[in-house]
Design an enzyme around this catalytic site. Sequence first.
Site, PDB file in Angstrom:
ATOM      1  CG  HIS A  14      -8.740   1.115   6.328  1.00 18.86           C
ATOM      2  ND1 HIS A  14      -8.762   2.207   7.163  1.00 18.86           N
ATOM      3  CD2 HIS A  14      -7.708   1.304   5.483  1.00 18.86           C
ATOM      4  CE1 HIS A  14      -7.782   3.025   6.825  1.00 18.86           C
ATOM      5  NE2 HIS A  14      -7.116   2.494   5.813  1.00 18.86           N
ATOM      6  CG  HIS A  37     -10.551   4.729   3.998  1.00 23.27           C
ATOM      7  ND1 HIS A  37     -10.566   6.043   4.398  1.00 23.27           N
ATOM      8  CD2 HIS A  37      -9.253   4.348   4.042  1.00 23.27           C
ATOM      9  CE1 HIS A  37      -9.328   6.437   4.664  1.00 23.27           C
ATOM     10  NE2 HIS A  37      -8.500   5.422   4.456  1.00 23.27           N
ATOM     11  CG  ASP A  50      -2.476   6.234   0.357  1.00 25.73           C
ATOM     12  OD1 ASP A  50      -3.455   6.025  -0.383  1.00 25.73           O
ATOM     13  OD2 ASP A  50      -2.388   5.769   1.512  1.00 25.73           O
ATOM     14  CG  ASP A  76      -0.770   4.061   4.935  1.00 21.94           C
ATOM     15  OD1 ASP A  76      -1.120   4.412   3.793  1.00 21.94           O
ATOM     16  OD2 ASP A  76      -1.423   4.345   5.950  1.00 21.94           O
ATOM     17  CG  HIS A  96      -2.503  -0.185   4.737  1.00 12.93           C
ATOM     18  ND1 HIS A  96      -3.520  -0.675   3.972  1.00 12.93           N
ATOM     19  CD2 HIS A  96      -2.899   1.068   5.110  1.00 12.93           C
ATOM     20  CE1 HIS A  96      -4.496   0.219   3.885  1.00 12.93           C
ATOM     21  NE2 HIS A  96      -4.145   1.286   4.574  1.00 12.93           N
ATOM     22  CD  GLU A 134      -6.671   3.221   1.781  1.00  7.83           C
ATOM     23  OE1 GLU A 134      -6.278   2.973   2.937  1.00  7.83           O
ATOM     24  OE2 GLU A 134      -6.181   4.134   1.078  1.00  7.83           O
ATOM     25  CG  HIS A 174      -1.990   1.028   1.162  1.00  9.34           C
ATOM     26  ND1 HIS A 174      -3.214   0.767   0.591  1.00  9.34           N
ATOM     27  CD2 HIS A 174      -2.044   2.305   1.576  1.00  9.34           C
ATOM     28  CE1 HIS A 174      -3.977   1.849   0.664  1.00  9.34           C
ATOM     29  NE2 HIS A 174      -3.283   2.804   1.257  1.00  9.34           N
TER      30      HIS A 174
END
Length: 415
Positions: free
Chosen positions: A203, A162, A31, A332, A224, A135, A29
């Site tokens: 999540h 999420h 971003d 992350d 993650h 995500e 993961h």
Amino acid sequence: MAQESGGAAQEHLDEVRELLTEFPVVDGHNDLPWAMREQAGYDLDALDVAGDRTGQLHTDLPRLRRGGVGGQFWSVYVPSDMGPGENPVAATLEQIDFVRRLLARFPESLAPARTADEMEAARAEGRIASLMGAEGGQSIAESMGTLRALYELGVRYMTLTHNHNLRWADSATDQPRAGGLTAFGREVVREMNRLGMLVDLSHVAATTMRDALAVTEAPVIFSHSSSRAVCDHPRNIPDDVLAQLPANGGVAMATFVPKFVLPEAVAWTQAADDNLRAHGLHHLDTTPQAMRLHEEFEAASPRPVATAATVADHLDHMREVAGVDHIGIGGDFDGTAFTPSDLSDVAGYPNLLAELRARGWSRADLAKLTWQNAVRTLRGAEDAARSLSAKRGPSLATIDQLDGPVPTAGGAPAA
């Protein structure tokens, strides 16, 4: 810039860097796509990741190389709390478009990958296998057709939620509503299995994790998430869930986010997030303005600092419970304002591996952690999809059919 670990781990850095040339890191993961949206409006000329972007981003091509990254799931994230005038499907498509443009711009470094075989081919070419993960189920807007379209565009995992509940699944960081997965949520899992899209259980609430594991016919991932036994945060994985991974064949990819790995950081990060909100910013904002506010807050209230050893504590425990065949790494990066001191960016992975080597992890153990487990899990999802798609066609289910229509404010079904 990533710092190098001291002590016994320092002695192993050359050894793990050599290992990474053969078994590079697959990170679950990152971003960068959302960070590029926020900081540069997706403009790769305005913020060119071909050069070192330390101080602006956690991720760029030179540091990915120094970190020994050979596979990356790029997150095509959109917030779960988008307003009524915002379209999460359109925003997800914009994220996918950015990743495709990123890969087209740097073909010598980044290789599009949709399968385990394509990951292996990229590794053989010395390129970084680049996959996508959506995500949060908000990206499909309760539509099986949209789920299939995302798969066709290259999305190879979807995190079921999420930070907020969906009508069909409970999030780890919201008040329980569905009690896990609804009937529609279970159908989403089955359709993902049929497609070959990995079910990502980061999540989600622990009840959702357990429901998904009871329904799935393919390996799952946690892209993650770390260990709840080591740091009691709802974003982490309980031991009873970790213990189900050997039978499932999936992989739990430990994250580096300090508030998820260091107990002392939980309350401090909440206060720092509240400070951002008080200034009108989203608590996940990593723009320069947000980082200045964080720096001012930290100057007045020094933060507890995680290290590679903190993350290694989680991996030691996750290995003990799930086994070395079912753990991986999901940093992350560019999705968190704070990072461990010696895992400050994507160049830092060797520091974590050297720490684990100093603790007695073998070369074979590290190869599983970095490369082999993630590739095997994707291959397992592909194998399941071949079998399942031969037995059943695309799901035409709707949420209203399976869960009932949304009640109106007065309690009667909506017209």
